[in-house]
Scaffold this motif. Structure first.
Motif, PDB file in Angstrom:
ATOM      1  N   MET A 153     -56.905  30.096 108.516  1.00 60.78           N
ATOM      2  CA  MET A 153     -57.102  28.956 107.622  1.00 60.78           C
ATOM      3  C   MET A 153     -58.335  28.142 107.982  1.00 60.78           C
ATOM      4  O   MET A 153     -58.897  27.451 107.133  1.00 60.78           O
ATOM      5  N   VAL A 154     -58.722  28.187 109.226  1.00 59.49           N
ATOM      6  CA  VAL A 154     -59.955  27.538 109.663  1.00 59.49           C
ATOM      7  C   VAL A 154     -60.708  28.532 110.546  1.00 59.49           C
ATOM      8  O   VAL A 154     -60.127  29.492 111.051  1.00 59.49           O
ATOM      9  N   ARG A 155     -61.986  28.338 110.715  1.00 54.49           N
ATOM     10  CA  ARG A 155     -62.767  29.218 111.561  1.00 54.49           C
ATOM     11  C   ARG A 155     -62.260  29.118 112.997  1.00 54.49           C
ATOM     12  O   ARG A 155     -62.151  28.038 113.567  1.00 54.49           O
ATOM     13  N   CYS A 156     -61.911  30.250 113.571  1.00 58.54           N
ATOM     14  CA  CYS A 156     -61.385  30.228 114.938  1.00 58.54           C
ATOM     15  C   CYS A 156     -61.635  31.581 115.593  1.00 58.54           C
ATOM     16  O   CYS A 156     -61.971  32.562 114.928  1.00 58.54           O
ATOM     17  N   GLU A 157     -61.465  31.612 116.872  1.00 58.21           N
ATOM     18  CA  GLU A 157     -61.657  32.841 117.642  1.00 58.21           C
ATOM     19  C   GLU A 157     -60.576  32.906 118.704  1.00 58.21           C
ATOM     20  O   GLU A 157     -60.197  31.891 119.294  1.00 58.21           O
ATOM     21  N   GLN A 198     -47.113  25.740 118.440  1.00 51.52           N
ATOM     22  CA  GLN A 198     -47.307  27.192 118.427  1.00 51.52           C
ATOM     23  C   GLN A 198     -47.349  27.736 117.009  1.00 51.52           C
ATOM     24  O   GLN A 198     -48.181  28.581 116.675  1.00 51.52           O
ATOM     25  N   ARG A 199     -46.462  27.242 116.140  1.00 45.25           N
ATOM     26  CA  ARG A 199     -46.452  27.704 114.756  1.00 45.25           C
ATOM     27  C   ARG A 199     -47.720  27.245 114.025  1.00 45.25           C
ATOM     28  O   ARG A 199     -48.278  27.986 113.219  1.00 45.25           O
ATOM     29  N   VAL A 200     -48.153  26.031 114.313  1.00 45.56           N
ATOM     30  CA  VAL A 200     -49.360  25.515 113.666  1.00 45.56           C
ATOM     31  C   VAL A 200     -50.576  26.353 114.058  1.00 45.56           C
ATOM     32  O   VAL A 200     -51.372  26.763 113.206  1.00 45.56           O
ATOM     33  N   LEU A 201     -50.724  26.615 115.357  1.00 42.15           N
ATOM     34  CA  LEU A 201     -51.875  27.390 115.816  1.00 42.15           C
ATOM     35  C   LEU A 201     -51.823  28.818 115.290  1.00 42.15           C
ATOM     36  O   LEU A 201     -52.860  29.415 114.976  1.00 42.15           O
ATOM     37  N   SER A 240     -54.733  30.247 112.786  1.00 40.61           N
ATOM     38  CA  SER A 240     -55.552  31.360 113.269  1.00 40.61           C
ATOM     39  C   SER A 240     -55.255  32.687 112.566  1.00 40.61           C
ATOM     40  O   SER A 240     -56.131  33.547 112.460  1.00 40.61           O
ATOM     41  N   HIS A 241     -54.011  32.867 112.088  1.00 41.70           N
ATOM     42  CA  HIS A 241     -53.637  34.151 111.503  1.00 41.70           C
ATOM     43  C   HIS A 241     -53.174  34.058 110.053  1.00 41.70           C
ATOM     44  O   HIS A 241     -52.880  35.076 109.442  1.00 41.70           O
ATOM     45  N   GLY A 242     -53.066  32.853 109.526  1.00 43.43           N
ATOM     46  CA  GLY A 242     -52.480  32.701 108.206  1.00 43.43           C
ATOM     47  C   GLY A 242     -50.971  32.649 108.337  1.00 43.43           C
ATOM     48  O   GLY A 242     -50.394  33.095 109.325  1.00 43.43           O
ATOM     49  N   PHE A 243     -50.326  32.095 107.337  1.00 44.41           N
ATOM     50  CA  PHE A 243     -48.878  31.942 107.424  1.00 44.41           C
ATOM     51  C   PHE A 243     -48.264  32.019 106.040  1.00 44.41           C
ATOM     52  O   PHE A 243     -48.367  31.085 105.257  1.00 44.41           O
ATOM     53  N   GLY A 244     -47.652  33.162 105.745  1.00 49.08           N
ATOM     54  CA  GLY A 244     -46.933  33.298 104.486  1.00 49.08           C
ATOM     55  C   GLY A 244     -47.802  33.434 103.256  1.00 49.08           C
ATOM     56  O   GLY A 244     -47.311  33.387 102.139  1.00 49.08           O
ATOM     57  N   GLU A 245     -49.100  33.579 103.417  1.00 49.73           N
ATOM     58  CA  GLU A 245     -49.994  33.697 102.271  1.00 49.73           C
ATOM     59  C   GLU A 245     -50.740  35.015 102.367  1.00 49.73           C
ATOM     60  O   GLU A 245     -51.628  35.179 103.180  1.00 49.73           O
ATOM     61  N   GLY A 246     -50.343  35.976 101.548  1.00 46.05           N
ATOM     62  CA  GLY A 246     -50.938  37.292 101.618  1.00 46.05           C
ATOM     63  C   GLY A 246     -50.031  38.247 102.373  1.00 46.05           C
ATOM     64  O   GLY A 246     -49.034  37.857 102.963  1.00 46.05           O
TER      65      GLY A 246
END
Length: 313
Positions: A113-117, A92-95, A99-105
């Protein structure tokens, strides 16, 4: 190059500080899921200097030297074919990170981090509503608010929130309702003007440990639906090689979870359609759960029951 065993890796990690483990976990994540690591990745994520980032990468190489190799063409580190993750990464944390970024910005600058929808959330609580509720949960306080329910319309309430609950299509709050003298579910988007009651003491009956439905854990056995044309596909989808998926859920949330996952809970697996990939093997496991009737196909085993559908708060 010396390869450390799993036990040696664990021992070396245990010697590190929490901050060091977090930085190494980020390095592990970048290599494992993105296939590349730059010194700038560590600098940007943690705000450290280049020299400190170099030390972190060197420390990672000391613990797991077989996990990465320097690509001299692109000047990045890449995972080797023998890469074995140094940390256990929660799916869950990886996805969420991918999909939303994590701690960057910050705020709107967070990017995938990757193209996703993913589905657009149609039901989002206002932050001015959410913040007082989470403060009350964290501090063990009551909240005064205006609440609009399907059953009672717009009324003033005092509640003691104990937890946030995500049921897939919306977030709600599990709370003690001082008006009804019991624990209920309150939808965040139906709240107005919540205010933490600093001077209102919490009674023993209002505390989380007194919520029987919240504290009761139900064990469910889910199996491929007997009518599904490809049970082997269902077993792959839900990682159930032995044909049974064991799930533990709070009684207060059971009906929501089963409805969200479209699980056939009829005693004779009578619901039709490919959306019903799973069947609840023993519907009696739901007996006593306050929202069991939300589960698709569920039938109350009590012969004298004549209740209508559950009304939304």
């Amino acid at each position: 190059m010396t390869t450390n065993t799993t036990e040696q890796r664990r021992a070396l990690l245990d010697e590190l500080t929490q901050a060091q483990r977090e930085r190494l976990s980020h390095i592990d994540f970048k290599l494992y899921f993105l296939g590349e690591l730059r010194r700038a990745d560590v600098v940007g994520r943690f705000g450290t200097g280049p020299a400190a980032a170099t030390r972190d990468i060197a420390q990672y190489r000391e613990i797991a030297p077989e996990n990465l190799v320097l690509d001299n063409v692109d000047k990045v580190y890449r995972p080797t074919e023998s890469f074995v993750p140094l940390f256990d990464h929660s799916p869950q944390r990886v996805l969420t990170a991918l999909s939303h970024g994590f701690g960057e910005g910050v705020g709107d600058s967070l990017k995938s981090m990757v193209r996703c929808e993913f589905p657009t959330a149609l039901n989002q609580p206002k932050m001015s509503v959410l913040a007082p509720i989470t403060r009350a949960i964290n501090r063990g306080k009551a909240v005064k608010l205006v609440y609009t329910s399907v059953e009672s319309g717009r009324t003033e309430r005092e509640i003691v929130p104990i937890a946030l609950v995500d049921i897939g299509i919306r977030w709600h709050v599990r709370a003690f309702d001082r008006r009804r003298k019991g624990f209920r579910d309150f939808v965040l988007t139906r709240m107005e003007n919540p205010a933490v009651l600093e001077e209102s003491p919490i009674g023993e009956e209002e505390k989380a440990e007194k919520d029987v439905q919240w504290n009761r854990i139900i064990e469910l056995e889910l199996v491929p639906h007997p009518s599904h044309p490809r049970p082997e596909v269902v077993m792959m989808d839900y990682d159930m090689p032995d044909g049974v998926l064991h799930v533990k859920v709070r009684a207060a949330n059971a009906g929501y979870m089963l409805r969200m996952s479209t699980i056939d809970c009829s005693p004779d697996h009578s619901l039709e359609g490919l959306e019903y990939a799973l069947w609840l093997k023993d519907p009696l496991a739901l007996y006593g759960a306050s929202n069991a009737r939300l589960a698709p196909g569920y039938r109350d085993p009590r012969p004298d029951t004549s209740r209508g559908p559950i009304k939304a708060l």
